[in-house]
Write a protein that holds these residues in place. Structure first.
Motif: not given
Length: 73
Positions: A28-51
């Motif tokens: 997914g794109c950075t915005s999708g991971h950072s906004i939606v994924g983190v808001a949903l509590g997805a650990k993979s999105s949190l890790l992706a956003t940190m990276m």
């Protein structure tokens, strides 16, 4: 870098290809991971956003070291 169109077009195309490749690899794109994924509590999105952030900070540091800050920092 110059302002020639012959220089800008290949650089912009290469940047677009790298962004597309990175989005595909990350699932997914950075915005999708950072906004939606983190808001949903997805650990993979949190890790992706940190990276994404680490990569952005590292790239900025490298560019400033190589090209100078132009008096901006």
């Amino acid at each position: 870098w110059g302002s020639s169109l012959a220089v800008k077009v290949p650089v912009l195309l290469a940047g677009g290809l790298m962004i597309g490749f990175g989005a595909r690899q990350a699932g997914g794109c950075t915005s999708g991971h950072s906004i939606v994924g983190v808001a949903l509590g997805a650990k993979s999105s949190l890790l992706a956003t940190m990276m994404f952030m680490v990569g952005g900070f590292g790239a900025t540091h490298l560019v400033v070291q190589l090209l100078g800050n132009g008096g901006l920092l």
